[in-house]
Design an enzyme around this catalytic site. Structure first.
Site, PDB file in Angstrom:
ATOM      1  N   LEU A 183      41.767 103.563  62.196  1.00 18.62           N
ATOM      2  CA  LEU A 183      40.380 103.767  61.768  1.00 18.62           C
ATOM      3  C   LEU A 183      39.366 103.207  62.751  1.00 18.62           C
ATOM      4  O   LEU A 183      38.258 103.734  62.892  1.00 18.62           O
ATOM      5  CB  LEU A 183      40.151 103.130  60.392  1.00 18.62           C
ATOM      6  CG  LEU A 183      40.945 103.717  59.226  1.00 18.62           C
ATOM      7  CD1 LEU A 183      40.700 102.905  57.964  1.00 18.62           C
ATOM      8  CD2 LEU A 183      40.557 105.180  59.014  1.00 18.62           C
ATOM      9  N   GLY A 184      39.709 102.113  63.410  1.00 19.28           N
ATOM     10  CA  GLY A 184      38.775 101.488  64.336  1.00 19.28           C
ATOM     11  C   GLY A 184      39.453 100.391  65.127  1.00 19.28           C
ATOM     12  O   GLY A 184      40.557  99.942  64.800  1.00 19.28           O
ATOM     13  N   GLY A 186      38.426  96.743  67.531  1.00 17.93           N
ATOM     14  CA  GLY A 186      37.425  95.789  67.990  1.00 17.93           C
ATOM     15  C   GLY A 186      38.021  94.750  68.908  1.00 17.93           C
ATOM     16  O   GLY A 186      39.165  94.867  69.355  1.00 17.93           O
ATOM     17  N   GLY A 189      41.044  92.914  66.992  1.00 17.83           N
ATOM     18  CA  GLY A 189      42.215  93.642  66.525  1.00 17.83           C
ATOM     19  C   GLY A 189      41.893  95.077  66.168  1.00 17.83           C
ATOM     20  O   GLY A 189      40.886  95.643  66.606  1.00 17.83           O
ATOM     21  N   LYS A 190      42.734  95.669  65.325  1.00 17.18           N
ATOM     22  CA  LYS A 190      42.631  97.078  64.950  1.00 17.18           C
ATOM     23  C   LYS A 190      42.596  97.199  63.430  1.00 17.18           C
ATOM     24  O   LYS A 190      43.123  96.339  62.714  1.00 17.18           O
ATOM     25  CB  LYS A 190      43.825  97.860  65.506  1.00 17.18           C
ATOM     26  CG  LYS A 190      43.938  97.826  67.030  1.00 17.18           C
ATOM     27  CD  LYS A 190      45.215  98.496  67.482  1.00 17.18           C
ATOM     28  CE  LYS A 190      45.284  98.558  69.008  1.00 17.18           C
ATOM     29  NZ  LYS A 190      45.346  97.203  69.606  1.00 17.18           N
ATOM     30  N   VAL A 191      41.975  98.279  62.948  1.00 17.05           N
ATOM     31  CA  VAL A 191      41.913  98.574  61.521  1.00 17.05           C
ATOM     32  C   VAL A 191      42.645  99.879  61.276  1.00 17.05           C
ATOM     33  O   VAL A 191      42.362 100.900  61.920  1.00 17.05           O
ATOM     34  CB  VAL A 191      40.460  98.666  61.019  1.00 17.05           C
ATOM     35  CG1 VAL A 191      40.448  98.963  59.519  1.00 17.05           C
ATOM     36  CG2 VAL A 191      39.705  97.381  61.304  1.00 17.05           C
ATOM     37  N   LYS A 206      43.581  95.414  58.392  1.00 14.91           N
ATOM     38  CA  LYS A 206      43.090  94.887  59.672  1.00 14.91           C
ATOM     39  C   LYS A 206      44.184  94.042  60.312  1.00 14.91           C
ATOM     40  O   LYS A 206      44.666  93.071  59.712  1.00 14.91           O
ATOM     41  CB  LYS A 206      41.831  94.054  59.448  1.00 14.91           C
ATOM     42  CG  LYS A 206      41.203  93.515  60.718  1.00 14.91           C
ATOM     43  CD  LYS A 206      39.904  92.777  60.415  1.00 14.91           C
ATOM     44  CE  LYS A 206      39.263  92.243  61.688  1.00 14.91           C
ATOM     45  NZ  LYS A 206      37.982  91.543  61.395  1.00 14.91           N
ATOM     46  N   ASP A 300      26.876  88.809  63.082  1.00 18.66           N
ATOM     47  CA  ASP A 300      27.260  90.028  63.802  1.00 18.66           C
ATOM     48  C   ASP A 300      26.910  91.270  62.993  1.00 18.66           C
ATOM     49  O   ASP A 300      27.700  92.212  62.901  1.00 18.66           O
ATOM     50  CB  ASP A 300      28.761  90.007  64.128  1.00 18.66           C
ATOM     51  CG  ASP A 300      29.134  91.060  65.174  1.00 18.66           C
ATOM     52  OD1 ASP A 300      28.231  91.538  65.893  1.00 18.66           O
ATOM     53  OD2 ASP A 300      30.322  91.419  65.261  1.00 18.66           O
TER      54      ASP A 300
END
Length: 495
Positions: A183-184, A186, A189-191, A206, A300
């Site tokens: 999904l995404g 950053g 890490g990753k989602v 996540k 953030d």
């Protein structure tokens, strides 16, 4: 002659002292009598208070033993004082409002509750027995904000999923889920989109690298988990269901929000206007105020971290750089988050507090309304250049813009944090939010859906090969046991 004058003065002085001493002796019994009267009054007052407390306990005993056929009571706690009421948000309590805005009434201040999902305040026991007041099971909402129908959610897939994971004695593991899609991604890490194998519930997982967290510092390891556990009651913040870990990664199992985020919404629809913009701004404001009431600064806030559910309503996400436990005496220093959405005081390495989040909120709302950043053009990564533009460039407000929205943005985008702190006091009473029912909004009752026709459907549930992601760090040396000890308290299941 001179000696005689001195002697006379001394004699007069001694005579005056003698008279004062005699007067003091004469009034001493009176003073002692006054002290006795005061002491007697204190004794009487103490006895009155004792009797009062005994009567209160007697009323509680009557209520506890009351027959249901004679006295109709709800299963609610009976408070003796006002301390049982949910505490209002600290940012908006007992503060003076800026002169251009009307002063907030006591009723509007009561709307700012610390726990928006708590039960209604029960009346006193004496009032219930006398029939003067009847507690309402609908909560602290007026008739115009109360839901008419209650839906049973005990049999939904989500409820079944939560019951299932609570019943697991050994906690969650990676084998409990089937992963479908990235999904995404950053910095931490990753989602991933996943589904729970036993119930079919879709969740967002996540995945964070332990090595990356250790490089950032041990104090960052549990920050996001602690924040998500502390704010789990807010409907404007992404919900955490549980956590587990492997030898190289941490996994946060969270609710899956199929609406994407504000960044993809702007790419899909362009500018956001009218009631949709107003509602999104109000929902983000509720989430930010809830964080601040829990002494948490997000640091953030940006469009990518404002997720949307299936109906298009906002949830604040990603607390990797959040700070907990701030106070009037404890402020933080140093940049954190995304450069183009940092407040001027953050970019300038000044000490700052919650007002930095309000500046980021102003930048997000400005970009939603006008489709561009208020200070920057294009993508800029130099912190010095960004600071100079934010400090020196004034945002442009088109003449056709709603004047109330324009005034709201000017308040949120104040360059100096002291001015901004004054301007955001009682921000809920700003004219731009006049049509918002805050009680109804916080209770998530009868919300209008803002789903665009261009919103894509859920991705197909195809199985994703996780071996590549899981084994990406397999070739690296194993983490030292002392580093693994930093994660020993990471496992979590929602309550």
């Amino acid at each position: 002659m001179r000696r005689m004058k001195v002697y006379h003065v001394q004699k007069v002085y001694l005579n005056n002292m003698k008279k004062e001493f005699q007067q003091d002796n004469a009034t001493a019994p009176k003073r002692r009598g006054c002290s006795a009267i005061v002491q007697r009054a204190k004794t009487i007052l103490s006895r009155v208070l004792t009797c009062f407390h005994q009567k209160q306990r007697g009323i509680e005993d009557i209520v506890a033993n009351a027959d249901s056929s004679n006295v109709k009571l709800l299963a609610l706690p009976i408070p003796i004082n006002d301390e049982s009421k949910p505490a209002p948000l600290s940012t908006f309590t007992n503060v003076a409002k800026p002169t251009p805005l009307a002063s907030a009434s006591s009723e509007s201040q009561g709307q700012l509750q610390d726990q928006v999902t708590s039960a209604c305040q029960a009346p006193s026991a004496a009032a219930i027995i006398a029939g003067e007041s009847k507690p309402s099971p609908a909560g602290p909402f007026t008739n115009d904000c109360r839901g008419k129908h209650v839906t049973d959610t005990s049999s939904t897939p989500l409820a079944q999923f939560i019951r299932t994971i609570k019943e697991k004695s050994h906690g969650l593991s990676i084998d409990d889920f089937t992963f479908h899609k990235l999904l995404g991604e950053g910095g931490y890490g990753k989602v991933l989109l996943a589904s729970h194998q036993a119930t079919g519930q879709q969740v967002a997982v996540k995945m964070v690298s332990k090595r990356r967290l250790i490089m950032e510092g041990s104090e960052e390891i549990h920050t996001e988990l602690q924040v998500l556990k502390k704010v789990r009651k807010s409907p404007f913040i992404t919900r955490l269901y549980g956590c587990f870990q492997t030898k190289d990664h941490l996994f946060y199992v969270m609710e899956f929000l199929s609406g994407g985020d504000l960044h993809t919404l702007m790419e899909r629809e362009g500018r956001i206007e009218g009631e949709k913009l107003r509602l999104l701004a109000a929902e983000m404001l509720c989430g930010i105020q809830y964080l601040h009431s829990k002494k948490i600064i997000h640091r953030d806030l940006k469009p990518e971290n404002i997720l949307l559910d299936h109906a298009g309503h906002a949830r604040i996400a990603d607390f990797g750089v959040a700070v907990m436990g701030f106070s009037a005496l404890f402020k933080i220093t140093g940049p954190a988050g995304t450069l183009e959405y940092m407040a001027p005081e953050v970019l300038s390495y000044e000490r700052y507090d919650t007002t930095a989040d309000y500046f980021s909120l102003g930048e997000i709302i400005y970009k939603l309304a006008l489709g561009k950043h208020p200070f920057l053009i294009g993508s800029e990564q130099n912190i010095f250049v960004i600071k100079m533009k934010v400090m020196n460039k004034k945002p442009v407000y088109p003449s056709q813009m709603d004047p109330n929205l324009c005034d709201l943005l000017k308040r949120l985008l104040q360059i100096h944090q002291k001015d901004r702190r004054k301007m955001v006091k009682n921000i809920r009473q700003h004219p731009y939010f006049n049509t918002v029912c805050w009680k109804k909004l916080e209770a998530q009752i009868s919300q209008q859906e803002f789903v665009s026709s261009s919103v894509s459907s859920l991705p197909p549930l195809e199985r994703m090969d996780m071996d590549e992601l899981i084994n990406a760090e397999a070739s690296m040396p194993s983490l030292h046991p002392k580093h693994q000890q930093l994660f020993r308290k990471f496992t979590y299941i929602c309550k």
